[in-house]
Write an enzyme that holds these catalytic residues in place. Structure first.
Site, short mmCIF file in Angstrom:
data_model
loop_
_atom_site.label_atom_id
_atom_site.label_comp_id
_atom_site.label_asym_id
_atom_site.label_seq_id
_atom_site.Cartn_x
_atom_site.Cartn_y
_atom_site.Cartn_z
N GLY A 35 5.15 6.70 1.32
CA GLY A 35 6.73 7.75 1.21
C GLY A 35 6.21 8.49 2.71
CG HIS A 36 3.44 11.12 -0.19
ND1 HIS A 36 3.10 10.45 -1.15
CD2 HIS A 36 3.79 12.71 -0.06
CE1 HIS A 36 2.98 11.29 -2.31
NE2 HIS A 36 3.78 12.08 -1.90
CD GLN A 60 6.77 22.09 -6.90
OE1 GLN A 60 6.55 22.19 -5.74
NE2 GLN A 60 7.08 20.60 -6.48
#
Ligand code: AMP
Length: 281
Positions: A35-36, A60
């Site tokens: 995906g990256h 985060q």
């Protein structure tokens, strides 16, 4: 492949690039997967230089265990990037390099986008995302930055962030890469057992069923249908299922003609939290 750990080192390298260079930037938290890589490939096509950051951003995470257990695989990451292109510049700073000795986030107002879905369930998450990206954009100075629709709410928030911070960067959204089973690729999938991984494809299957039924059923009926399906599944614990307007991310109550809708899911497999989404229109 050379990995830059300091802002000074990275800047020195970037400042040596020809003035005509355009920098494409792919921010990540590492534990890289295809995906990256798909984001990196798009960036390579559209820019003369690509920078990938690998930084597990502490601000985060609202859950200390999740932060601690987040996979960190910098050597494998570097070799996956090297295989994709030997010209990629990798920036892997320490928290101190980004935050100094004050690891806190700025409070942002993203016009309400931050209060929906992930924002309701992960306190301070988008302030952390906004803060780190604001730092990274100012360090890397990209012309374009690439984000996956896998984190669709984040993508919309980043579009809002660059307006708020008046950053001269174009945000490019990229499609979700999935495993053969349909499971959205994610660094967190590495924490699933083989059985959990197989069963997690149910998230994609449910999203697909909702999409197939979108034209025939009302939004409340579709939502009930998805919630009911998750209730019957012993392998996953649903945190939320929502059908929302793709731009405002507000929960949709009834369909309006020509409006873009998406379905969003967060569910736990054991202690691993998975998210996914799908365009319905
Ligand atoms: P992360 O390392 O999880 O913070 O993700 C870094 C970037 O990769 C974010 O823009 C994500 O949306 C994107 N990304 C993660 N998983 C996928 C996927 N399965 N398909 C496309 N993009 C992805």
């Amino acid at each position: 492949m050379k990995i830059y750990h300091t802002t000074q080192g990275l800047r020195k390298k970037l400042d040596q690039l020809p003035a005509t260079s355009s920098i494409g930037f792919v921010p990540t938290m590492g534990a890289l997967h295809q995906g990256h890589v798909s984001l990196v490939k798009t960036a390579l096509k559209e820019n003369s230089q690509v920078v990938v950051s690998i930084f597990v951003n502490p601000t985060q995470f609202d859950n200390a265990t999740d932060l601690q257990k987040y996979p960190r695989t910098i050597e494998e990451d570097a070799s996956l990037l090297e295989k994709t292109s030997s010209h990629i510049i990798v920036f892997a700073p320490t928290p101190a390099e980004i935050y100094g000795n004050n690891i806190v986030s700025k409070a942002y107002n993203f016009d309400g986008l931050e209060n929906e879905m992930e924002g309701k369930h992960r306190e301070g998450h988008f302030d952390g995302v906004g803060t780190v990206l604001n730092h990274l954009f100012r360090i890397v100075t990209p012309a374009k930055a690439y984000f996956g629709e896998k984190d669709f709410q984040q993508l919309q928030i980043v579009r809002s962030l660059v307006k708020i911070e008046k950053l001269p960067v174009q945000i490019v959204g990229c499609p979700i890469l999935r495993e053969k089973s349909g499971l959205a690729m994610s660094s967190r999938n590495a924490r699933l057992t083989n059985v959990q991984r197989r069963e997690a494809a149910f998230i994609f299957k449910t999203l697909t069923t909702i999409k197939e039924n979108f034209n025939h059923k009302s939004i409340p009926a579709l939502t009930r249908m998805a919630e009911e399906a998750f209730r019957k599944n012993p392998h996953l614990r649903l945190e939320y299922f929502e059908i929302a307007h793709a731009n405002t991310l507000k929960t949709a109550k009834r369909k309006q003609k020509n409006a873009p809708y998406r379905a969003f899911v967060a569910a736990f497999s054991g202690e691993v939290r998975l998210i996914d989404n799908m365009a319905l229109t």
